[in-house]
Design an enzyme around this catalytic site. Sequence first.
Site, PDB file in Angstrom:
ATOM      1  CG  ASP A  27      -2.488  -1.272   0.901  1.00 41.00           C
ATOM      2  OD1 ASP A  27      -2.617  -2.004  -0.100  1.00 41.00           O
ATOM      3  OD2 ASP A  27      -1.796  -0.238   0.876  1.00 41.00           O
ATOM      4  CB  SER A  28       1.153  -3.820   0.172  1.00 45.09           C
ATOM      5  OG  SER A  28       0.744  -2.716  -0.610  1.00 45.09           O
ATOM      6  CB  CYS A  90      -3.841  -4.544  -1.204  1.00 50.88           C
ATOM      7  SG  CYS A  90      -2.442  -4.784  -2.290  1.00 50.88           S
ATOM      8  CD  GLU A 169       4.671   3.859  -0.196  1.00 50.93           C
ATOM      9  OE1 GLU A 169       5.779   3.662   0.312  1.00 50.93           O
ATOM     10  OE2 GLU A 169       3.720   3.065  -0.138  1.00 50.93           O
ATOM     11  CB  CYS A 201      -2.662   0.794  -7.895  1.00 52.09           C
ATOM     12  SG  CYS A 201      -1.311   0.883  -6.715  1.00 52.09           S
ATOM     13  CG  HIS A 203       0.211   3.953  -3.452  1.00 52.80           C
ATOM     14  ND1 HIS A 203      -0.118   2.694  -2.997  1.00 52.80           N
ATOM     15  CD2 HIS A 203       1.229   4.379  -2.667  1.00 52.80           C
ATOM     16  CE1 HIS A 203       0.667   2.374  -1.988  1.00 52.80           C
ATOM     17  NE2 HIS A 203       1.503   3.377  -1.768  1.00 52.80           N
TER      18      HIS A 203
HETATM   19  N1  DGL Z   1      -1.408  -1.680  -2.478  1.00 49.22           N
HETATM   20  C1  DGL Z   1      -0.911  -2.051  -3.787  1.00 49.22           C
HETATM   21  C2  DGL Z   1      -2.090  -2.196  -4.748  1.00 49.22           C
HETATM   22  O1  DGL Z   1      -3.132  -1.624  -4.563  1.00 49.22           O
HETATM   23  C3  DGL Z   1       0.075  -1.043  -4.315  1.00 49.22           C
HETATM   24  C4  DGL Z   1       1.403  -1.035  -3.605  1.00 49.22           C
HETATM   25  C5  DGL Z   1       2.142  -2.345  -3.738  1.00 49.22           C
HETATM   26  O2  DGL Z   1       2.655  -2.685  -4.826  1.00 49.22           O
HETATM   27  O3  DGL Z   1       2.202  -3.046  -2.748  1.00 49.22           O
HETATM   28  O4  DGL Z   1      -1.984  -2.904  -5.700  1.00 49.22           O
END
Ligand code: DGL
Length: 285
Positions: A27-28, A90, A169, A201, A203
């Site tokens: 993931d990011s 992600c 976060e 997303c 989060h």
């Molecule tokens: N992990 C990203 C997503 O699911 C969210 C956080 C980001 O913008 O990197 O789209």
Amino acid sequence: MDNTNGIKEILSVKNNLSNEAPIGVFDSGVGGLTVAREIMRQLPHENIVYFGDTARVPYGSKSKSNILRFSRQIIRFLRTKDVKAIVVACNTVSALALETVQEESDIPILGVIAPGARVAVQSTKNGIIGVAGTEATIQSETYTKIIRQMNPDAVVIGKPCPLFVPLVEEGFAKHRITEEVIDIYLSDMRKTEIDTMILGCTHYPLLRSRIKAYFGEKVHIVNPAYETAMDLKKILFERGIENRSERAAAYKFYVSDAAEKFTRFANGILTYDVASTRLVNIEEY
Ligand code: DGL
């Protein structure tokens, strides 16, 4: 070759990787832990190597070319850990880069969008589906395209909610300010006829109860993580590459920055006790 889950593979995974090889999840940043958590629950014997690109988060405001470059680097890193399959936790990567990296890969790579879209299409009664996600995910219209492949008459209403990521976060999931931000972003969607809403997303599942309360009982909230773990399970068993060992699964966590913050966050959302997180210079891959 395209199977019903939209998962493209070039070669069989019957290479030198053993059944005990880990699953790579990336993931990011920290958000993909919501997907890792679901894999731990549904596939308790699978070893996991998790990578969070905490140095370059958020991806949601970045260009497709950078997201693809980042994804390739991470996949190269995960391959050094001999992963037998990769889950792109992600949504932004799943929306913008998944097809390309799947075509380049000889092991299965799964994203979160097709599973989330599928459960939304199965759940909706009136065919009107809301999707909340990052700017990049919503602009790509990948959810809309995949939902329409499954139900051409579906109406999809997308909404970028970028502030949800830093709120989660920073530990503000239960703060009243988050309630206000939910209202600012989602009040227009609440006025529509949606009966199903995808948390598009990583989060957003951590705001699930807030969002559910905001929309009320008439809207079914979909967390793609659950279906993604089910798809992973299906692929592992279909290919006979599930881990049959009785040993407790091993989990390893890597990030590109702020390892201690990641460890704290991970311990807040996983039942597993994360002792440490290792730093990786991902630009080297
Ligand atoms: N992990 C990203 C997503 O699911 C969210 C956080 C980001 O913008 O990197 O789209």
